[in-house]
Design a protein around this motif. Structure first.
Motif, short mmCIF file in Angstrom:
data_model
loop_
_atom_site.label_atom_id
_atom_site.label_comp_id
_atom_site.label_asym_id
_atom_site.label_seq_id
_atom_site.Cartn_x
_atom_site.Cartn_y
_atom_site.Cartn_z
N ILE A 50 0.83 -1.20 0.00
CA ILE A 50 0.00 0.00 0.00
C ILE A 50 0.86 1.25 0.00
CG2 ILE A 50 -1.54 1.37 1.48
CD1 ILE A 50 -2.98 -1.23 2.18
N ASP A 51 1.96 1.22 0.76
CA ASP A 51 2.83 2.38 0.89
C ASP A 51 3.82 2.53 -0.26
OD1 ASP A 51 1.62 2.98 3.30
OD2 ASP A 51 3.15 1.96 4.51
N SER A 52 3.86 1.55 -1.17
CA SER A 52 4.90 1.54 -2.20
C SER A 52 4.68 2.54 -3.32
CB SER A 52 4.99 0.13 -2.81
OG SER A 52 3.83 -0.16 -3.58
N GLY A 53 3.45 3.03 -3.45
CA GLY A 53 3.15 3.96 -4.54
C GLY A 53 3.00 3.27 -5.88
N THR A 54 2.88 1.95 -5.88
CA THR A 54 2.80 1.21 -7.14
C THR A 54 1.38 0.80 -7.51
OG1 THR A 54 3.18 -0.91 -6.03
CG2 THR A 54 5.13 0.29 -6.81
N VAL A 55 0.38 1.14 -6.65
CA VAL A 55 -0.99 0.70 -6.91
C VAL A 55 -1.98 1.85 -6.72
CG1 VAL A 55 -0.49 -1.68 -6.26
CG2 VAL A 55 -1.35 -0.12 -4.53
N ASP A 56 -3.05 1.78 -7.50
CA ASP A 56 -4.16 2.74 -7.39
C ASP A 56 -5.39 2.11 -6.76
OD1 ASP A 56 -2.68 4.67 -9.05
OD2 ASP A 56 -3.15 3.29 -10.70
N ALA A 57 -5.41 0.78 -6.72
CA ALA A 57 -6.54 0.03 -6.19
C ALA A 57 -6.04 -1.32 -5.72
CB ALA A 57 -7.62 -0.16 -7.27
N VAL A 58 -6.84 -2.01 -4.90
CA VAL A 58 -6.46 -3.33 -4.42
C VAL A 58 -7.63 -4.30 -4.55
CG1 VAL A 58 -4.70 -2.48 -2.82
CG2 VAL A 58 -7.05 -2.83 -2.02
N THR A 64 -8.23 -12.57 0.74
CA THR A 64 -7.61 -13.15 1.93
C THR A 64 -8.68 -13.79 2.82
OG1 THR A 64 -7.86 -11.09 3.18
CG2 THR A 64 -5.81 -11.38 1.93
N PRO A 65 -8.26 -14.51 3.88
CA PRO A 65 -9.24 -15.05 4.83
C PRO A 65 -10.22 -13.98 5.32
CG PRO A 65 -7.10 -16.02 5.25
CD PRO A 65 -6.89 -14.97 4.19
N HIS A 66 -11.44 -14.43 5.59
CA HIS A 66 -12.56 -13.52 5.81
C HIS A 66 -12.35 -12.48 6.90
CE1 HIS A 66 -14.86 -17.37 4.43
NE2 HIS A 66 -14.24 -16.79 3.42
N SER A 67 -11.81 -12.88 8.03
CA SER A 67 -11.68 -11.95 9.15
C SER A 67 -10.57 -10.93 8.93
CB SER A 67 -11.44 -12.70 10.46
OG SER A 67 -10.21 -13.39 10.43
N PHE A 68 -9.74 -11.13 7.90
CA PHE A 68 -8.66 -10.18 7.61
C PHE A 68 -9.13 -9.01 6.74
CE2 PHE A 68 -5.30 -13.85 7.74
CZ PHE A 68 -5.58 -14.04 9.09
N HIS A 69 -10.34 -9.09 6.23
CA HIS A 69 -10.81 -8.08 5.29
C HIS A 69 -10.83 -6.67 5.88
CE1 HIS A 69 -13.14 -11.21 2.63
NE2 HIS A 69 -11.82 -11.42 2.67
N LEU A 70 -11.31 -6.54 7.11
CA LEU A 70 -11.50 -5.20 7.69
C LEU A 70 -10.22 -4.37 7.70
CD1 LEU A 70 -13.16 -3.01 9.10
CD2 LEU A 70 -12.66 -4.16 11.27
N PRO A 71 -9.12 -4.82 8.33
CA PRO A 71 -7.93 -3.95 8.36
C PRO A 71 -7.36 -3.68 6.98
CG PRO A 71 -7.40 -6.14 9.19
CD PRO A 71 -8.89 -6.08 9.08
N MET A 72 -7.43 -4.63 6.09
CA MET A 72 -6.87 -4.44 4.75
C MET A 72 -7.69 -3.44 3.95
SD MET A 72 -5.78 -8.38 3.94
CE MET A 72 -4.42 -9.12 4.85
N VAL A 73 -9.01 -3.53 4.06
CA VAL A 73 -9.87 -2.59 3.35
C VAL A 73 -9.72 -1.18 3.91
CG1 VAL A 73 -12.27 -1.94 2.87
CG2 VAL A 73 -11.55 -4.32 2.62
N THR A 74 -9.74 -1.05 5.21
CA THR A 74 -9.66 0.29 5.82
C THR A 74 -8.29 0.91 5.63
OG1 THR A 74 -9.22 -0.74 7.98
CG2 THR A 74 -11.50 -0.16 7.49
N ASP A 75 -7.22 0.12 5.71
CA ASP A 75 -5.89 0.66 5.46
C ASP A 75 -5.75 1.14 4.02
OD1 ASP A 75 -5.13 0.18 8.05
OD2 ASP A 75 -3.94 -1.63 7.59
N ALA A 76 -6.30 0.36 3.09
CA ALA A 76 -6.24 0.76 1.68
C ALA A 76 -7.04 2.04 1.45
CB ALA A 76 -6.78 -0.37 0.79
N ALA A 77 -8.20 2.12 2.07
CA ALA A 77 -9.04 3.31 1.89
C ALA A 77 -8.33 4.55 2.41
CB ALA A 77 -10.37 3.12 2.61
N ARG A 78 -7.71 4.45 3.57
CA ARG A 78 -7.01 5.61 4.14
C ARG A 78 -5.85 6.05 3.26
NH1 ARG A 78 -7.28 2.32 9.04
NH2 ARG A 78 -9.14 2.92 10.22
N ALA A 79 -5.33 5.12 2.48
CA ALA A 79 -4.25 5.46 1.54
C ALA A 79 -4.78 5.97 0.21
CB ALA A 79 -3.36 4.25 1.32
N GLY A 80 -6.11 6.10 0.11
CA GLY A 80 -6.72 6.62 -1.11
C GLY A 80 -6.85 5.59 -2.23
#
Length: 335
Positions: free
Chosen positions: A58-66, A70-86
């Motif tokens: 997410i921090d690499s600057g190489t992606v615009d979207a994700v 991943t396993p179901h319970s991991f979705h929340l932190p990954m989605v919210t971290d990605a959103a905060r990174a725009g």
């Protein structure tokens, strides 16, 4: 659109092939906790960067979207971290394992002004699309009943270990395979569930349920029955949609048939590329939402699927029917 794939197992190859097929998308980075798996997927994507920590990607600057795969319970932190990174987000179903997690994901993407879609692949499967288009034509009249049956295999050792963790997966066959059935039963039934009666069975010394049945009553009066059976002698993935003047059967293994007054005809013939076609159409839908379009699968629907799964578990535990909660308010900003 430079897309980062978080999680290179299971259906990762379909996501990669979809991006390679679409002219306006590429998989520019892949993340998996297994470096070898990440590197293999990155190579298949045409030389993408590989990571073992999604936060580094997410921090690499190489992606615009994700794409969160991943396993179901991991979705929340990954989605919210990605959103905060725009970053825009496509998250695989089930959206989450709790309604609070669903709401937090929606709120995070709404606040960040990024697109969020949920990967309910059934809405893009050619056999289901053909069935829906024919029903919507009006020839068969209204849908009056839905019956869904899927086989699976929840014997320990037949799939990754996390599927058998109640904490990580949020449950077993019902939240995973049954999530597809609930999704498409609600979709074809044309309404929200208001009543659910369910039962589950834990076989093979599994910590999560291996088999289950759900009876749904939708707010529009339509009844839907769902059965998920593990390791039967005959495999099945059959959706029956009973209409006033005929019956449609959609099955990715055999195609789509309609029968009216004793006569049947083919609406869709199975093709070996059907699953890939669905993933490509799903990714195209995600790109359209990023550009301001309306999602094929509304967030309110994806959240409701989780709600029905959770009420099914409560019904099975208590041995009684459960009333499903009122419709949530989903921000238009999060689409």
């Amino acid at each position: 659109m430079r897309i980062g794939l978080i999680g290179a197992g299971a259906v990762a190859d379909y996501h990669i092939a979809a991006a390679l097929e679409l002219p306006n998308a590429s998989i520019s980075a892949v993340c998996d906790i297994d470096a070898v798996v990440a590197q293999r997927a990155a190579a298949a994507a045409g030389g993408a960067s590989s990571f073992t920590d999604y936060r580094d990607m997410i921090d690499s600057g190489t992606v615009d979207a994700v794409i969160v795969n991943t396993p179901h319970s991991f979705h929340l932190p990954m989605v919210t971290d990605a959103a905060r990174a725009g970053l825009h987000v496509l998250v695989e179903k089930p959206m989450a394992t709790t309604l609070d997690d669903c709401d937090a994901m929606i709120a995070a993407c709404d606040t960040a002004g990024v697109a969020l879609t949920v990967g309910h692949i059934q809405h893009f499967m050619p056999d289901k699309v053909a069935a829906k288009e024919h029903i919507d034509s009006g020839e068969l009249g209204d849908v009056v009943m839905v019956r869904d049956f899927r086989s699976t295999d929840y014997r320990p050792g037949t799939r990754s270990g996390w599927f058998f963790s109640p904490t990580v997966a949020g449950g077993g066959a019902l939240i995973n395979i049954g999530g597809h059935c609930i999704d498409r039963s609600l979709w074809f039934g044309g309404g929200r569930a208001e009543r659910v009666l369910a039962s589950t069975v834990n076989r093979f010394s599994s910590e999560v349920e291996t088999d289950g049945t759900i009876a749904l009553r939708l707010a529009n009066g339509i009844g839907a029955s769902i059965n998920v059976i593990s390791d039967p002698p005959l495999k099945a993935d059959s959706l029956f949609i009973v209409c006033e003047r005929g019956v449609v059967v959609a099955d990715p293994r055999s195609g789509t048939l309609v029968q009216v007054d004793g006569r049947s005809r083919v609406l869709h013939e199975r093709h070996p590329d059907d699953i890939q076609h669905a993933f490509t159409a799903q990714l195209a839908d995600f790109l359209d939402v990023i550009n301001g379009g309306r999602p094929t699968v509304p967030l309110s629907h994806a959240r409701h699927v989780v709600e029905v799964v959770l009420e099914s578990y409560r019904s099975a535990a208590e041995g009684v029917a459960r009333t499903v909660g009122a419709a949530p308010v989903v921000s238009a900003g999060a689409r």
